[in-house]
Scaffold this active site. Structure first.
Site, short mmCIF file in Angstrom:
data_model
loop_
_atom_site.label_atom_id
_atom_site.label_comp_id
_atom_site.label_asym_id
_atom_site.label_seq_id
_atom_site.Cartn_x
_atom_site.Cartn_y
_atom_site.Cartn_z
N ARG A 13 1.33 -10.69 -1.71
CA ARG A 13 1.64 -9.52 -2.54
C ARG A 13 2.74 -8.64 -1.96
NH1 ARG A 13 -3.99 -6.02 -1.94
NH2 ARG A 13 -2.77 -4.13 -2.27
N ASN A 57 -5.08 -6.82 -7.35
CA ASN A 57 -3.93 -6.92 -6.43
C ASN A 57 -4.12 -8.13 -5.52
OD1 ASN A 57 -3.28 -4.45 -7.50
ND2 ASN A 57 -4.02 -3.27 -5.76
N ASP A 58 -5.33 -8.27 -5.02
CA ASP A 58 -5.61 -9.41 -4.15
C ASP A 58 -5.95 -10.66 -4.96
OD1 ASP A 58 -5.24 -8.63 -1.43
OD2 ASP A 58 -6.85 -7.20 -1.74
N ARG A 115 -10.58 4.30 -1.39
CA ARG A 115 -10.25 3.36 -0.31
C ARG A 115 -10.53 4.04 1.03
NH1 ARG A 115 -5.83 1.98 -4.12
NH2 ARG A 115 -5.67 -0.29 -4.26
N HIS A 119 0.81 -1.22 0.00
CA HIS A 119 0.00 0.00 0.00
C HIS A 119 0.84 1.27 0.00
CE1 HIS A 119 -3.39 -2.73 0.57
NE2 HIS A 119 -4.02 -1.79 -0.10
C1 PEP Z 1 -7.07 -4.85 -5.11
O1 PEP Z 1 -6.96 -5.79 -4.33
O2 PEP Z 1 -6.77 -4.92 -6.32
C2 PEP Z 1 -7.59 -3.56 -4.63
C3 PEP Z 1 -7.88 -2.59 -5.46
O3 PEP Z 1 -7.68 -3.39 -3.28
P1 PEP Z 1 -6.42 -3.11 -2.30
O4 PEP Z 1 -5.21 -2.93 -3.15
O5 PEP Z 1 -6.76 -1.93 -1.50
O6 PEP Z 1 -6.39 -4.38 -1.51
MG MG Z 2 -7.91 -5.67 -2.39
#
Ligand code: PEP
Ligand code: MG
Length: 586
Positions: A473, A462-463, A305, A198
């Site tokens: 990640r 991302n998740d 977010r 993040h």
């Molecule tokens: C993701 O997981 O792609 C997402 C946009 O949420 P975050 O990165 O805040 O987990």
């Molecule tokens: Mg996410």
């Protein structure tokens, strides 16, 4: 010694995660407190400064004596011995003499003098093979931290800076980030992490250069050291020479010219050469980003977010939340703002909520699970969002859903809030769309069931990538296995798009993959309606969309269908991107 090192240029190579160049002094965020700046003092202030130090030393002495007493009465004699060693270090005559002499001669605040001297002692012991001596390193570190705390009276919760700084840290958690005075931060240089952490995402959102995996940096740099941070090449240069600075200035000028030319196109629509519209929206973490987003050419805010606002003020009332959400909505109206309900958990830990440390936080109490488990908190957020909705169009989407039942339950809570607000006389919002994030494989596999309940789907890749491939990640050890173009990931995206099509709803990607223009051909070919990226990337992604032909993009997806190797798939997409918009890669 300090003077000597100040003049030498030294370079560290890490991994670039957010583009740009910054030249400033560093501010080192240590494990649990910030390294002191070398503040000058006047000769008249010397005695008071030394008295302040003596007070801190006495308080530390007393603290250690109390700890020793406690473990002695509990018959833990080995630990009592450790505290004896700590007292010996604390009272070391040569350290005392050196600190006193340096403060008097150099006229620098005692915090910096003491801290730097202790760092030198630690540096001497750190690399030694002898276990006993290595342990002494930890003893000195412990003592140093205690004295520094007493010197400051209290820990600074919100480090404030007078001048712009580049933040250097071992690790930068989302809660660290929200505490920084962001108006003064010019870049991030971090020892750990990845492009999906993040801290990296925030740097891109704020348009600041960031480099991760700069091992050993935080121990070698001191607050106030001048550096140049290059977020394109992944380099940090300590004490850059005039020659280095001039080389960077010319490079920067060229980059600025290219960026200016690109930015001139930012308000043009993002339509492929064969007339297919792909909306490009922006991701946000902070209310203050709205002005830049409005000016970025983004169609609307595809992902807000909300957990960052929560971390800034975990006890914020419904009124406070409604006020902040309303400011964001008003700033974007008539464009929509899609708010994601709290995605606390994983690496976004709310220390107040952490009842028990979890062994696997990313597989634990996170996202919608927390909201459904803490109804008061969830309702406070939903009511605030519904109140903000009377000022402009909003979307509310639920993070980390693993199946349709969670979506139904969340919708029921939302309805309850809407009924309560209406009974209390609040105006009925009429433009609230409901969405679900698809970021867990089980959600992608049942996207048809989820699609039947919502107005849009948003792929949190991302998740989705980490959960599909079982690759953390944030863990650099397995970073090479974090492959967005893995066939398993692409199949889950394709399933989600197909489910949205059948339900007649739109589908977006708001993960970092959406901003990578090497992958735009694949994403358009897969049929995504929208891509949500950080404000600084909007013009770039829109430009790529305008150069592509959706039909040709579909044909590369078709050609990739039988490929097993993620790199080969990426190469196919990259080749099309390189041919149609080579200028974006210069
Ligand atoms: C993701 O997981 O792609 C997402 C946009 O949420 P975050 O990165 O805040 O987990
Ligand atoms: Mg996410």
């Amino acid at each position: 010694m300090i003077q000597e090192t100040l003049t030498q240029e030294k370079t560290w190579q890490g991994t670039a995660v957010s583009s740009g160049v910054a030249h400033a002094v560093v501010h080192v965020l240590k494990d649990d407190f910030d390294e002191p700046d070398a503040e000058p003092i006047s000769p008249e202030e010397v005695e008071a400064e030394l008295a302040r130090w003596q007070k801190a030393m006495d308080a530390t002495h007393q603290e250690i004596e109390e700890l020793k007493e406690m473990v002695s009465t509990e018959k833990r004699s080995a630990e009592a011995d450790i505290f004896d060693t700590h007292l010996l270090i604390l009272e070391d005559v040569s350290i005392r003499k050196h600190v006193e002499k340096t403060v008097r001669e150099k006229l620098i605040c005692v915090d910096a003098v003491y801290y730097r001297l202790m760092c030198k002692h630690m540096d001497a012991l750190r690399g030694l093979a002898d276990t006993y001596l290595r342990e002494r390193f930890l003893d000195i570190k412990d003592i140093t931290h205690r004295v520094m705390r007493h010197l400051r009276g209290e820990l600074l919760q919100h480090p404030m800076f007078d001048d712009p700084v580049i933040i250097v840290a071992h690790d930068l958690t989302p809660s660290d980030t929200v505490q920084l005075d962001r108006s003064k931060v010019l870049g991030f240089a971090i020892e750990t992490g990845s492009g999906n952490s993040h801290a990296a995402i925030i740097a891109r959102s704020l348009g600041l250069p960031a480099v991760v995996r700069l091992h050993g940096l935080a121990d070698e740099l001191h607050s106030g050291d001048p550096v140049l941070l290059d977020g394109d090449e992944g380099v940090l240069i300590l004490n850059p020479t005039p020659a280095t600075l001039s080389k960077y200035r010319s490079r920067e000028q060229l980059a600025e010219q290219r960026e200016d030319a690109l930015q001139e196109t930012r308000h043009q629509p993002s339509i492929t050469t064969d007339g297919f519209t792909v909306q490009v929206c922006a991701n946000a973490e902070f209310v203050e980003e709205m002005r830049d987003i409005r000016d970025s050419g983004a169609a609307y805010v595809g992902l807000f977010r909300t957990e960052f606002l929560h971390l800034e003020n975990p006890d914020g009332s419904e009124d406070w939340l409604a006020e902040n959400y309303t400011r964001s909505v008003k700033a974007m109206a008539p464009g929509q703002v899609i708010f994601r309900t709290l995605d606390i958990g994983g690496d976004k830990v709310d220390p107040q909520m952490e009842e028990e440390a979890e062994p696997n936080p990313f597989l634990g109490w996170r996202g919608i699970r927390v909201s459904l488990g803490k109804r008061d908190l969830f309702k406070r957020q939903l009511r605030a969002l519904l109140r903000a909705a009377s000022h402009g169009p909003i979307g509310i989407m639920f993070p980390m859903v693993s199946g349709v039942e969670e979506v139904r339950e969340a919708k029921a809570v939302l309805e309850e809030c809407a009924n309560e607000l209406s009974a209390e006389g609040y105006p009925a919002p009429d433009q609230v769309e409901i969405g679900a994030m698809i970021e867990i494989p089980s959600a992608a596999l049942t996207a048809d069931l989820i699609a039947a309940e919502v107005d849009f789907l948003s792929l949190g890749t991302n998740d989705l990538i980490q959960y599909t491939l079982a690759v953390d990640r944030l863990n650099e050890r397995v970073a090479n296995l974090y492959q967005p173009t893995h066939p398993a990931v692409l199949r889950l995206i394709a399933l989600t798009v197909e489910a949205a099509r059948r339900a007649g709803i739109r589908v977006c990607i708001c993960g970092e993959m959406a901003a990578d223009v090497e992958m735009t051909p694949l994403l358009i070919g897969l049929g995504l309606d929208e891509l949500s990226v950080s404000a600084g990337q909007v013009a770039r992604v829109k430009y790529a969309v305008r150069k592509l032909n959706a039909e040709e993009c579909r044909s590369i997806v078709e050609a990739c269908r039988h490929l097993a190797c993620p790199l080969e798939i990426l190469e196919m997409s990259r080749a099309m991107a390189g041919e149609l918009y080579p200028d974006l890669f210069e």
